[in-house]
Design a protein around this motif. Structure first.
Motif, PDB file in Angstrom:
ATOM      1  N   ILE A   1       0.849  -1.197   0.000  1.00 20.48           N
ATOM      2  CA  ILE A   1       0.000   0.000   0.000  1.00 20.48           C
ATOM      3  C   ILE A   1       0.883   1.244   0.000  1.00 20.48           C
ATOM      4  O   ILE A   1       1.886   1.321   0.717  1.00 20.48           O
ATOM      5  CB  ILE A   1      -0.938  -0.008   1.221  1.00 20.48           C
ATOM      6  CG1 ILE A   1      -1.953  -1.148   1.100  1.00 20.48           C
ATOM      7  CG2 ILE A   1      -1.659   1.326   1.370  1.00 20.48           C
ATOM      8  CD1 ILE A   1      -2.811  -1.332   2.339  1.00 20.48           C
ATOM      9  N   GLY A   2       0.508   2.226  -0.812  1.00 23.63           N
ATOM     10  CA  GLY A   2       1.263   3.467  -0.902  1.00 23.63           C
ATOM     11  C   GLY A   2       2.209   3.526  -2.083  1.00 23.63           C
ATOM     12  O   GLY A   2       2.735   4.601  -2.404  1.00 23.63           O
ATOM     13  N   MET A   3       2.437   2.392  -2.769  1.00 27.58           N
ATOM     14  CA  MET A   3       3.330   2.395  -3.924  1.00 27.58           C
ATOM     15  C   MET A   3       2.686   3.164  -5.085  1.00 27.58           C
ATOM     16  O   MET A   3       1.480   3.116  -5.294  1.00 27.58           O
ATOM     17  CB  MET A   3       3.666   0.970  -4.354  1.00 27.58           C
ATOM     18  CG  MET A   3       4.565   0.230  -3.384  1.00 27.58           C
ATOM     19  SD  MET A   3       5.033  -1.430  -3.952  1.00 27.58           S
ATOM     20  CE  MET A   3       6.188  -1.027  -5.273  1.00 27.58           C
ATOM     21  N   THR A   4       3.520   3.854  -5.812  1.00 27.47           N
ATOM     22  CA  THR A   4       3.059   4.653  -6.947  1.00 27.47           C
ATOM     23  C   THR A   4       2.987   3.798  -8.210  1.00 27.47           C
ATOM     24  O   THR A   4       3.901   3.024  -8.496  1.00 27.47           O
ATOM     25  CB  THR A   4       4.018   5.839  -7.189  1.00 27.47           C
ATOM     26  OG1 THR A   4       4.025   6.679  -6.033  1.00 27.47           O
ATOM     27  CG2 THR A   4       3.592   6.645  -8.401  1.00 27.47           C
ATOM     28  N   LEU A   5       1.883   3.936  -8.951  1.00 27.08           N
ATOM     29  CA  LEU A   5       1.767   3.294 -10.259  1.00 27.08           C
ATOM     30  C   LEU A   5       2.435   4.216 -11.266  1.00 27.08           C
ATOM     31  O   LEU A   5       1.888   5.251 -11.654  1.00 27.08           O
ATOM     32  CB  LEU A   5       0.311   3.055 -10.625  1.00 27.08           C
ATOM     33  CG  LEU A   5       0.047   2.429 -11.999  1.00 27.08           C
ATOM     34  CD1 LEU A   5       0.642   1.025 -12.077  1.00 27.08           C
ATOM     35  CD2 LEU A   5      -1.448   2.390 -12.292  1.00 27.08           C
ATOM     36  N   ARG A   6       3.624   3.844 -11.705  1.00 25.34           N
ATOM     37  CA  ARG A   6       4.370   4.701 -12.625  1.00 25.34           C
ATOM     38  C   ARG A   6       3.847   4.567 -14.057  1.00 25.34           C
ATOM     39  O   ARG A   6       3.636   5.556 -14.743  1.00 25.34           O
ATOM     40  CB  ARG A   6       5.853   4.351 -12.570  1.00 25.34           C
ATOM     41  CG  ARG A   6       6.726   5.345 -13.320  1.00 25.34           C
ATOM     42  CD  ARG A   6       8.177   4.989 -13.221  1.00 25.34           C
ATOM     43  NE  ARG A   6       8.996   5.990 -13.892  1.00 25.34           N
ATOM     44  CZ  ARG A   6      10.160   5.716 -14.466  1.00 25.34           C
ATOM     45  NH1 ARG A   6      10.647   4.481 -14.436  1.00 25.34           N
ATOM     46  NH2 ARG A   6      10.851   6.671 -15.062  1.00 25.34           N
TER      47      ARG A   6
ATOM     48  N   THR B   1       5.202   2.218 -21.319  1.00 24.57           N
ATOM     49  CA  THR B   1       5.643   3.490 -20.736  1.00 24.57           C
ATOM     50  C   THR B   1       4.506   4.514 -20.724  1.00 24.57           C
ATOM     51  O   THR B   1       4.745   5.727 -20.756  1.00 24.57           O
ATOM     52  CB  THR B   1       6.836   4.055 -21.536  1.00 24.57           C
ATOM     53  OG1 THR B   1       6.467   4.172 -22.919  1.00 24.57           O
ATOM     54  CG2 THR B   1       8.041   3.151 -21.411  1.00 24.57           C
ATOM     55  N   THR B   2       3.263   4.007 -20.669  1.00 25.38           N
ATOM     56  CA  THR B   2       2.091   4.880 -20.592  1.00 25.38           C
ATOM     57  C   THR B   2       1.765   5.161 -19.126  1.00 25.38           C
ATOM     58  O   THR B   2       1.438   4.239 -18.368  1.00 25.38           O
ATOM     59  CB  THR B   2       0.874   4.249 -21.278  1.00 25.38           C
ATOM     60  OG1 THR B   2       1.199   3.951 -22.642  1.00 25.38           O
ATOM     61  CG2 THR B   2      -0.316   5.185 -21.240  1.00 25.38           C
TER      62      THR B   2
ATOM     63  N   GLY C   1      -3.334  -8.341 -19.553  1.00 26.73           N
ATOM     64  CA  GLY C   1      -2.065  -8.835 -20.056  1.00 26.73           C
ATOM     65  C   GLY C   1      -0.951  -7.813 -20.123  1.00 26.73           C
ATOM     66  O   GLY C   1       0.207  -8.174 -20.351  1.00 26.73           O
ATOM     67  N   GLU C   2      -1.268  -6.526 -19.913  1.00 27.52           N
ATOM     68  CA  GLU C   2      -0.234  -5.493 -19.977  1.00 27.52           C
ATOM     69  C   GLU C   2       0.609  -5.490 -18.702  1.00 27.52           C
ATOM     70  O   GLU C   2       0.192  -5.987 -17.657  1.00 27.52           O
ATOM     71  CB  GLU C   2      -0.862  -4.118 -20.188  1.00 27.52           C
ATOM     72  CG  GLU C   2      -1.480  -3.915 -21.560  1.00 27.52           C
ATOM     73  CD  GLU C   2      -0.443  -3.853 -22.673  1.00 27.52           C
ATOM     74  OE1 GLU C   2       0.756  -3.686 -22.357  1.00 27.52           O
ATOM     75  OE2 GLU C   2      -0.828  -3.955 -23.847  1.00 27.52           O
ATOM     76  N   THR C   3       1.804  -4.915 -18.810  1.00 36.77           N
ATOM     77  CA  THR C   3       2.728  -4.871 -17.689  1.00 36.77           C
ATOM     78  C   THR C   3       2.674  -3.515 -16.997  1.00 36.77           C
ATOM     79  O   THR C   3       2.856  -2.472 -17.648  1.00 36.77           O
ATOM     80  CB  THR C   3       4.168  -5.145 -18.152  1.00 36.77           C
ATOM     81  OG1 THR C   3       4.232  -6.442 -18.750  1.00 36.77           O
ATOM     82  CG2 THR C   3       5.137  -5.088 -16.975  1.00 36.77           C
TER      83      THR C   3
END
Length: 321
Positions: A213-218, A223-224, A253-255
């Motif tokens: 919890i708290g991690m940023t979705l980069r 690279t979107t 299926g995307e990373t």
């Protein structure tokens, strides 16, 4: 008939540093058995030397008569990682000893040491003479034990010598803070509960390892990037579902790429407590020099022989005109 009533040995994964484990057998008085221990890398336990050997001899097989109905043996498992061991116990041939199922086989795995790597990440590797800019620093330890280690990170950042990227490096702080560190990991989208590519605040993943919890979705694919400030708000461990504070058009299926920014957040993600000790960033004391190529008069432009290491702006002082 002599029955083997109980066989027990701790079957959880072994520590990479090795362990001693007790093998206990309970039976009717007079039961006779044969014990062997083999590894997945084709080695056999020697009951005399308490070591595994690549060749099989009579010492790799232990014949036991349970004259009291009880037997205990300490087995020494060596330091190893990703190796499986098989404890095999069978009735001695031509006796009336009976084991439920005919033969007892217990598999025991081993845990690999965990490795933490400290690496210098740059916005543009072209601005340095090497990539990474300094050599990575690693430390290893058992994930199943509490180990304290001091890790020393040192190195020299050297500016590139190419014309386009040799305008020097500017040191903007004298020391690092815990917020200068981050941990990054990726995870595939197993499915989007709202539908493929439909905006949703939840996503199902195959694995929750190193997510917190708290991690940023980069990035939500390739690279979107999603909306700035999108973070994990909740984790449903049972259903492997992540909930975010902003809706994202997750595609099956995307990373996805996640970042835990700061040592505290990184520690929560990987399960290791990391603290920053005393540190200092020291600029080079070497002066950057160049030679005037053509004499000028009352001009803001000065032709020089080389510009390597020379930056612009008010942070730079020029002497010797």
């Amino acid at each position: 008939m002599a029955n083997i009533n109980n066989i027990s040995i701790l079957s959880s994964d072994l520590d990479a540093a090795g362990e001693n484990r007790s093998l206990i057998i309970e039976s009717d008085v007079g039961a006779e058995i044969t014990i062997q221990i083999v590894s997945s890398n084709n080695q056999f336990y020697n009951f005399t030397t308490k070591a595994f050997t690549s060749t099989f001899t009579s010492k790799n097989k232990l014949n036991v008569v349970l004259s009291t109905g009880f037997f205990e043996k300490l087995i020494s498992f060596p330091a190893a990682s990703s190796v499986k061991y098989f404890v095999i116990i069978s009735p001695k041939p031509y006796t009336d000893t009976v084991i439920d199922g005919g033969v007892y086989v217990q598999e025991i795995g081993s845990i690999a040491d965990a490795t933490i790597t400290f690496a210098a990440v740059t916005a543009s590797s072209a601005k340095y003479t090497s990539d990474p800019a300094i050599t990575n620093t690693t430390t290893t330890g058992s994930p199943s034990a509490s180990v304290n280690k001091i890790v020393t990170i040192s190195g020299t950042f050297n500016n590139a010598t190419t014309d386009a990227n040799s305008n020097g490096l500017i040191l903007t702080k004298s020391k690092l803070s815990s917020k200068d560190f981050f941990f990054e990991t990726t995870e595939n989208v197993s499915s989007n509960p709202a539908g493929d590519a439909v905006s949703s605040t939840t996503v199902i993943v195959a694995d929750l390892t190193d997510l917190a919890i708290g991690m940023t979705l980069r990035f939500h694919k390739g690279t979107t990037a999603p909306t700035a400030g999108t973070v994990i708000k909740a984790i449903d461990v049972t259903n492997k579902t992540l909930t975010f504070n902003n809706a994202v058009a997750f595609e099956n299926g995307e990373t996805m790429t996640f970042r835990a920014i700061g040592l505290e957040s990184a520690s929560n993600a990987i399960g290791a407590r990391i603290r920053l000790g005393k540190n200092i960033l020291t600029p080079s004391k070497n002066l950057v020099t160049t030679t005037v190529r053509t004499a000028t008069s009352n001009s803001t432009t000065i032709p020089v022989q080389a510009t390597q290491g020379i930056a612009g702006g008010r942070l730079i002082n020029f002497n010797g005109f």
